[in-house]
Design a protein around this motif. Structure first.
Motif, short mmCIF file in Angstrom:
data_model
loop_
_atom_site.label_atom_id
_atom_site.label_comp_id
_atom_site.label_asym_id
_atom_site.label_seq_id
_atom_site.Cartn_x
_atom_site.Cartn_y
_atom_site.Cartn_z
N LEU A 1 0.87 -1.18 0.00
CA LEU A 1 0.00 0.00 0.00
C LEU A 1 0.90 1.23 0.00
O LEU A 1 1.72 1.40 0.91
N PRO A 2 0.81 2.09 -1.00
CA PRO A 2 1.76 3.20 -1.13
C PRO A 2 1.56 4.29 -0.09
O PRO A 2 0.50 4.42 0.53
N GLY A 3 2.60 5.10 0.09
CA GLY A 3 2.53 6.25 0.97
C GLY A 3 2.61 5.88 2.44
O GLY A 3 2.88 4.74 2.80
N LEU A 4 2.37 6.89 3.28
CA LEU A 4 2.45 6.70 4.73
C LEU A 4 1.13 6.98 5.43
O LEU A 4 1.07 6.94 6.66
N ASP A 5 0.08 7.29 4.68
CA ASP A 5 -1.19 7.61 5.32
C ASP A 5 -2.36 7.10 4.48
O ASP A 5 -2.18 6.56 3.39
N ASP A 6 -3.56 7.26 5.03
CA ASP A 6 -4.80 6.90 4.35
C ASP A 6 -4.82 5.42 3.95
O ASP A 6 -5.44 5.04 2.95
N HIS A 7 -4.16 4.58 4.74
CA HIS A 7 -4.05 3.17 4.36
C HIS A 7 -5.36 2.41 4.51
O HIS A 7 -5.59 1.41 3.81
N HIS A 8 -6.24 2.86 5.43
CA HIS A 8 -7.53 2.18 5.54
C HIS A 8 -8.31 2.31 4.22
O HIS A 8 -8.84 1.32 3.71
N GLN A 9 -8.35 3.53 3.70
CA GLN A 9 -9.07 3.74 2.44
C GLN A 9 -8.39 3.00 1.29
O GLN A 9 -9.06 2.41 0.43
#
Length: 397
Positions: free
Chosen positions: A57-65
């Motif tokens: 899952l890319p990035g460091l935030d918004d992983h739930h979405q």
């Protein structure tokens, strides 16, 4: 094959478990786990038609979405949109407001948000999953199934703390209990195994896993349970201490420990891990014990002794006993732990069926002991919390 599939979501602060469940048969055509949310190695893995898959899952935030988006893609590829009827969410804490499963609307969301102080690590994460799923599946009804709901039948003598009444009236401090869907499910299955109406059945349900709790069930209803205001109370667990003299907290604070240090230790460095010094996993503790590790043997002894003490004490809450039910990862699979607990219950007349105990593992249910004195048996029943959530959704529809 059923025409009713429910997507079950269990959203944690840094993880998201999911399953696509047939509400009639309990079969899971899709299971998966998103983990390490908020970190660079956030990922989601799933099992579909026997094949395992994983993606980052890319990035460091918004992983739930982002995890929900992946799940939507998988479900679309499965082409089951015409059979997918609802999304069911496990919500850890319902407080006193939510005594049963409910269809989610803005009022329910507000209610879950209002009691998030009762489960600050869990309820906000549950809400993140709810918001993400509502955005992804706007046409589907969504339902909240609460860990605490089954225990709302406890009488005041069981849920009231021996503290100033104003603390309950002002802050809602009382025993709530958790693992409700698990205790509910296995008690219903036990009644079927004994060919007895559940509302005439009395059980002591023992859910043993990384989290662990015991529940006294009278005529099918929870009347006492070992977890309390939070899931920290009761039995010793994988990393949680269970019951503890609260004076220890004051003692450590006077020694210079911060509140965060204390509760981090009680939640994450205690239990099997703290006592053994080896592992938070019962399998690792048992392996070390077999190799002669003294700390592992002590952890095994403390755990099995405490479980047996709770089982014996919950006879007080019942007027008769039909069965002690073992469930959860440890309860379903660990022969040595079940055997030792039964030995500790010898005064109650339990005699182990050694072959039955050996056979009732790795997904197999069965009778493992009997007490002629109590007229009761000990059973192993694999839990299925996801099926409870799926069935609640369909029933509420």
């Amino acid at each position: 094959m059923s025409n009713k599939l429910v997507l079950v979501l269990n959203s944690g602060s840094s993880s998201l478990k999911f399953a696509l469940i047939d509400a009639e048969t309990g079969a899971a055509s899709l299971t998966g786990l998103g983990e390490c949310f908020g970190l660079a190695d956030a990922r989601i893995s799933w099992k579909l038609n026997g094949e395992k898959h994983e993606t980052q899952l890319p990035g460091l935030d918004d992983h739930h979405q982002k995890a929900i988006d992946v799940i939507v893609g998988i479900v679309n590829e499965m082409q089951v949109e015409d059979r997918l009827v609802a999304v069911g969410h496990r919500v850890v804490h319902g407080g006193e407001r939510f005594a049963k499963s409910v269809r989610i609307d803005q009022d329910v969301i507000n209610g879950i948000n209002e009691i998030q102080d009762l489960a600050p690590l869990h309820n906000p994460a549950n809400l993140m999953g709810i918001h993400a799923a509502m955005a992804a599946f706007p046409a589907l009804p969504q339902f909240a199934v609460f860990d605490t709901a089954f225990h709302q039948t406890m009488p005041p003598k069981a849920f009231t703390g021996a503290i100033a009444t104003e603390l309950y009236e002002k802050y809602g401090i009382r025993r709530y209990g958790f693992h409700g869907t698990s205790h509910y499910y296995v008690s219903r299955e036990a009644a079927k195994m004994l060919n007895k109406p559940v509302d005439e059945s009395n059980f002591i349900s023992v859910h043993l896993g990384n989290g662990a709790s015991v529940c006294a069930i009278h005529n099918g209803q929870s009347v006492d349970t070992s977890m309390g205001f939070t899931p920290l109370a009761g039995l010793m667990m994988g990393t949680r201490c269970g019951d503890l003299d609260p004076g220890i907290i004051e003692f450590l604070m006077k020694k210079g420990w911060s509140q965060d240090e204390i509760f981090n230790t009680l939640n994450k460095k205690s239990g099997f891990l703290g006592v053994s010094g080896v592992s938070s996993d019962a399998r690792g503790v048992l392996e070390a014990m077999e190799q002669g590790h003294e700390g592992a043997k002590l952890a095994f002894d403390v755990f099995t002794y405490r479980v047996a003490k709770y089982i014996a004490s919950y006879l007080v809450a019942l007027d008769s006993l039909d069965a002690v039910i073992f469930t959860g990862g440890i309860g379903e699979n660990s022969l040595p732990i079940r055997r030792e607990i039964l030995k500790n219950l010898k005064l109650l007349g339990f005699v182990e069926d050694e072959k039955g105990n050996e056979d009732a593992r790795f997904g197999a249910a069965g009778q493992i002991a009997k007490s002629e004195m109590l007229g009761a048996v000990a059973l192993v029943i694999p839990t299925n919390e996801e099926l409870v959530i799926a069935q609640d959704c369909v029933n509420l529809m």
